[in-house]
Design an enzyme around this catalytic site. Sequence first.
Site, mmCIF file in Angstrom:
data_model
loop_
_atom_site.group_PDB
_atom_site.id
_atom_site.type_symbol
_atom_site.label_atom_id
_atom_site.label_comp_id
_atom_site.label_asym_id
_atom_site.label_seq_id
_atom_site.Cartn_x
_atom_site.Cartn_y
_atom_site.Cartn_z
ATOM 1 N N ASP A 1 -20.428 18.803 26.402
ATOM 2 C CA ASP A 1 -19.822 20.050 26.851
ATOM 3 C C ASP A 1 -18.296 19.969 26.847
ATOM 4 O O ASP A 1 -17.615 20.945 26.539
ATOM 5 C CB ASP A 1 -20.313 20.392 28.259
ATOM 6 C CG ASP A 1 -21.720 20.979 28.255
ATOM 7 O OD1 ASP A 1 -22.191 21.392 27.182
ATOM 8 O OD2 ASP A 1 -22.347 21.013 29.330
ATOM 9 N N THR B 1 -21.663 26.159 36.325
ATOM 10 C CA THR B 1 -22.587 25.021 36.297
ATOM 11 C C THR B 1 -21.844 23.692 36.256
ATOM 12 O O THR B 1 -22.463 22.649 36.062
ATOM 13 C CB THR B 1 -23.529 25.104 35.078
ATOM 14 O OG1 THR B 1 -22.747 25.137 33.878
ATOM 15 C CG2 THR B 1 -24.398 26.345 35.134
#
Length: 229
Positions: free
Chosen positions: A10, A125
């Site tokens: 990510d 998140t």
Amino acid sequence: SDLIIVIGGDGTLLNAARMLARWDVPVLGVNLGRLGFLVDVNPEEIESHLTAVFEGRYVEESRFLLNGALMRGDTILMQEVAFNDVIFKMKDPVRMAEFSMHIDGQLVNVQRSDGVIVCTPAGSTAYALSAGGPLISPDLDAIGIVSICPHTLSYRPIVVSADCRIEIEPSRSSRGGSIVSFDGQINQSLEEGERLVISRHEQPIRLIHPAGHNHFAILRNKLNWGGRF
């Protein structure tokens, strides 16, 4: 380019998104990291997924980014883009920050805490989740504001419109110096007399997902919802 393929975790995609957003080119992430909320193609499935994408079988979504500007008066000293979050905190990790926060010119609070996280739905998140913030659905134009270890227990996360303008200014009594972090990858000192202004970035990022992409399935998988411990 018609498509950018980002290979990594990510964090790699966050870095790529900041650079690529202004070009309006779709991005597909191949996960070589750990969690992989944003890069959702497994390496062993890359051939089948790429074939499907080239044949037009995919899901595309638009995610907005944040623009953070460090200002002194009306002068912009520095500005940067963030996909996940813009974080205000103290340089010295053992010192508590004292700062005021305004939204669209209205005072929200003056708080003492370890800092504050301003996040997009994508960033909900990440650090914001660890700090007790809400999970924000990616199809919402909303910004999360999460205090980090506030000294008053009544502080709670706030969700506001993505069109809001958020201003954070350290109090004069807050000693030790503060920093602003963009996606945890770019850090900049915030000096006395300066303030941080956060707003929606004008250009969103286009993400490509495999057909059948399901946000809640990813949450169940990555956060082990309903799994056995």
